[in-house]
Design a protein around this motif. Structure first.
Motif, PDB file in Angstrom:
ATOM      1  N   LEU A  56       0.827  -1.204   0.000  1.00 31.72           N
ATOM      2  CA  LEU A  56       0.000   0.000   0.000  1.00 31.72           C
ATOM      3  C   LEU A  56       0.861   1.254   0.000  1.00 31.72           C
ATOM      4  O   LEU A  56       0.613   2.196  -0.765  1.00 31.72           O
ATOM      5  N   ASN A  57       1.886   1.279   0.830  1.00 27.70           N
ATOM      6  CA  ASN A  57       2.766   2.444   0.907  1.00 27.70           C
ATOM      7  C   ASN A  57       3.516   2.663  -0.402  1.00 27.70           C
ATOM      8  O   ASN A  57       3.738   3.811  -0.821  1.00 27.70           O
ATOM      9  N   ALA A  58       3.898   1.576  -1.053  1.00 30.25           N
ATOM     10  CA  ALA A  58       4.592   1.687  -2.341  1.00 30.25           C
ATOM     11  C   ALA A  58       3.673   2.314  -3.388  1.00 30.25           C
ATOM     12  O   ALA A  58       4.095   3.169  -4.188  1.00 30.25           O
ATOM     13  N   LYS A  59       2.411   1.923  -3.379  1.00 29.61           N
ATOM     14  CA  LYS A  59       1.444   2.492  -4.333  1.00 29.61           C
ATOM     15  C   LYS A  59       1.200   3.968  -4.042  1.00 29.61           C
ATOM     16  O   LYS A  59       1.013   4.772  -4.969  1.00 29.61           O
ATOM     17  N   LYS A  60       1.189   4.333  -2.751  1.00 29.70           N
ATOM     18  CA  LYS A  60       1.024   5.742  -2.385  1.00 29.70           C
ATOM     19  C   LYS A  60       2.168   6.580  -2.935  1.00 29.70           C
ATOM     20  O   LYS A  60       1.963   7.693  -3.440  1.00 29.70           O
ATOM     21  N   GLN A  61       3.377   6.059  -2.831  1.00 33.84           N
ATOM     22  CA  GLN A  61       4.545   6.785  -3.331  1.00 33.84           C
ATOM     23  C   GLN A  61       4.469   6.978  -4.844  1.00 33.84           C
ATOM     24  O   GLN A  61       4.835   8.030  -5.372  1.00 33.84           O
ATOM     25  N   ILE A  62       3.986   5.949  -5.532  1.00 29.34           N
ATOM     26  CA  ILE A  62       3.846   6.050  -6.984  1.00 29.34           C
ATOM     27  C   ILE A  62       2.845   7.141  -7.354  1.00 29.34           C
ATOM     28  O   ILE A  62       3.085   7.949  -8.258  1.00 29.34           O
ATOM     29  N   ILE A  63       1.729   7.189  -6.632  1.00 28.53           N
ATOM     30  CA  ILE A  63       0.712   8.207  -6.912  1.00 28.53           C
ATOM     31  C   ILE A  63       1.251   9.606  -6.622  1.00 28.53           C
ATOM     32  O   ILE A  63       0.978  10.560  -7.367  1.00 28.53           O
ATOM     33  N   ASN A  64       2.013   9.755  -5.562  1.00 31.58           N
ATOM     34  CA  ASN A  64       2.600  11.060  -5.236  1.00 31.58           C
ATOM     35  C   ASN A  64       3.524  11.540  -6.350  1.00 31.58           C
ATOM     36  O   ASN A  64       3.559  12.730  -6.682  1.00 31.58           O
ATOM     37  N   LYS A  65       4.267  10.617  -6.938  1.00 36.76           N
ATOM     38  CA  LYS A  65       5.146  10.982  -8.054  1.00 36.76           C
ATOM     39  C   LYS A  65       4.331  11.337  -9.297  1.00 36.76           C
ATOM     40  O   LYS A  65       4.676  12.260 -10.044  1.00 36.76           O
ATOM     41  N   MET A  66       3.228  10.613  -9.498  1.00 38.64           N
ATOM     42  CA  MET A  66       2.368  10.891 -10.649  1.00 38.64           C
ATOM     43  C   MET A  66       1.770  12.289 -10.566  1.00 38.64           C
ATOM     44  O   MET A  66       1.628  12.985 -11.574  1.00 38.64           O
ATOM     45  N   ARG A  67       1.427  12.699  -9.356  1.00 35.30           N
ATOM     46  CA  ARG A  67       0.823  14.016  -9.162  1.00 35.30           C
ATOM     47  C   ARG A  67       1.700  15.143  -9.689  1.00 35.30           C
ATOM     48  O   ARG A  67       1.223  16.120 -10.250  1.00 35.30           O
ATOM     49  N   LYS A  68       2.995  14.988  -9.465  1.00 33.75           N
ATOM     50  CA  LYS A  68       3.933  16.061  -9.812  1.00 33.75           C
ATOM     51  C   LYS A  68       4.059  16.267 -11.320  1.00 33.75           C
ATOM     52  O   LYS A  68       4.453  17.338 -11.767  1.00 33.75           O
ATOM     53  N   HIS A  69       3.741  15.214 -12.084  1.00 32.43           N
ATOM     54  CA  HIS A  69       3.980  15.293 -13.521  1.00 32.43           C
ATOM     55  C   HIS A  69       2.709  15.082 -14.350  1.00 32.43           C
ATOM     56  O   HIS A  69       2.783  14.987 -15.570  1.00 32.43           O
ATOM     57  N   GLN A  70       1.567  15.045 -13.687  1.00 30.07           N
ATOM     58  CA  GLN A  70       0.348  14.730 -14.422  1.00 30.07           C
ATOM     59  C   GLN A  70      -0.252  15.962 -15.079  1.00 30.07           C
ATOM     60  O   GLN A  70      -0.076  17.082 -14.616  1.00 30.07           O
ATOM     61  N   SER A  71      -0.992  15.723 -16.131  1.00 27.27           N
ATOM     62  CA  SER A  71      -1.716  16.785 -16.813  1.00 27.27           C
ATOM     63  C   SER A  71      -3.099  16.929 -16.191  1.00 27.27           C
ATOM     64  O   SER A  71      -3.504  16.115 -15.354  1.00 27.27           O
ATOM     65  N   GLN A  72      -3.816  17.940 -16.604  1.00 29.59           N
ATOM     66  CA  GLN A  72      -5.162  18.172 -16.083  1.00 29.59           C
ATOM     67  C   GLN A  72      -6.065  16.972 -16.345  1.00 29.59           C
ATOM     68  O   GLN A  72      -6.868  16.577 -15.499  1.00 29.59           O
ATOM     69  N   SER A  73      -5.916  16.365 -17.510  1.00 32.95           N
ATOM     70  CA  SER A  73      -6.773  15.236 -17.876  1.00 32.95           C
ATOM     71  C   SER A  73      -6.468  13.974 -17.072  1.00 32.95           C
ATOM     72  O   SER A  73      -7.292  13.065 -16.991  1.00 32.95           O
ATOM     73  N   ASP A  74      -5.281  13.912 -16.476  1.00 36.02           N
ATOM     74  CA  ASP A  74      -4.898  12.727 -15.694  1.00 36.02           C
ATOM     75  C   ASP A  74      -5.401  12.780 -14.253  1.00 36.02           C
ATOM     76  O   ASP A  74      -5.341  11.781 -13.545  1.00 36.02           O
ATOM     77  N   ARG A  75      -5.863  13.947 -13.833  1.00 38.36           N
ATOM     78  CA  ARG A  75      -6.196  14.116 -12.415  1.00 38.36           C
ATOM     79  C   ARG A  75      -7.380  13.251 -11.974  1.00 38.36           C
ATOM     80  O   ARG A  75      -7.412  12.772 -10.848  1.00 38.36           O
TER      81      ARG A  75
END
Length: 208
Positions: free
Chosen positions: A158-177
């Motif tokens: 679970l913690n590993a998946k949280k870290q992945i999502i946190n990284k995705m947030r930094k580089h995501q576009s509006q449509s990815d949110r």
């Protein structure tokens, strides 16, 4: 003790049929801890043991990742249904016509009162015979420790998946949110499930 399998070996493949017509296989149980309890209505030792399994294992660890499945030796559906009511157990009891599932684990002509604990990877962790309090209590500890280990691995995942999502947030576009928020909701639900499991295991530890 009549077994033809050993601890640490992979469990033989099996398919279990239930009185309601449903089925379950070893493959379906992958990733979960499973207790197989071989039994029969004519077995006095089984009748003595089953209320303990119901009260001290099934009711304590239900919904924590543990399956408890009784396997009745070569008796018709009506007998098995009445048997479960007589001994007042609520965990499912499967049918074993001809004792074919029993014979995957033990000599077909050997005694019926047996418990087999299977780990999430399908390996056999514990084999018991008859009903002795010391061995029964050890089985409870083995099951508890397997569930604790499983919870630890689930929290790491679970913690590993949280870290992945946190990284995705930094580089995501509006449509990815939208997709990210959906993943966050799923992880939040999973986190709540694991917290409930942790609380149940904390309470269960006090009973060991």
């Amino acid at each position: 003790r009549g077994y033809i399998v050993n601890v640490s070996e992979k469990s033989p493949d099996f398919i279990l049929d239930f009185p309601d017509g449903s089925q379950i296989s070893l493959k379906d149980l992958k990733g979960q801890i499973t207790l197989l309890q071989f039994t029969a209505s004519w077995c006095h030792v089984c009748r003595e043991e089953m209320p303990y399994i119901e009260k001290e294992i099934w009711k304590v660890y239900k919904n924590t990742g543990l399956n408890v499945i009784g396997i009745d030796r070569d008796e018709p559906v009506d007998v098995v249904i009445k048997f479960a009511k007589d001994v007042q157990v609520t965990y499912p009891i499967a049918l074993d016509q001809g004792a074919d599932v029993f014979a995957l684990f033990a000599d077909r002509n050997s005694g019926v009162t047996r418990n087999i604990v299977i780990a999430p990877d399908g390996s056999i962790v514990l084999l018991t015979r008859l009903f002795e309090i010391e061995e029964f209590n050890n089985m409870k500890r083995v099951i508890h420790n397997l569930l604790v280990d499983q919870l630890r691995e689930q929290k790491i995942s679970l913690n590993a998946k949280k870290q992945i999502i946190n990284k995705m947030r930094k580089h995501q576009s509006q449509s990815d949110r939208y997709a990210t928020r959906k993943l966050e909701t799923e992880l939040y639900k999973r986190e709540r499930e694991l917290k409930r499991k942790e609380r149940k295991l904390t309470l269960a530890k006090k009973r060991l």
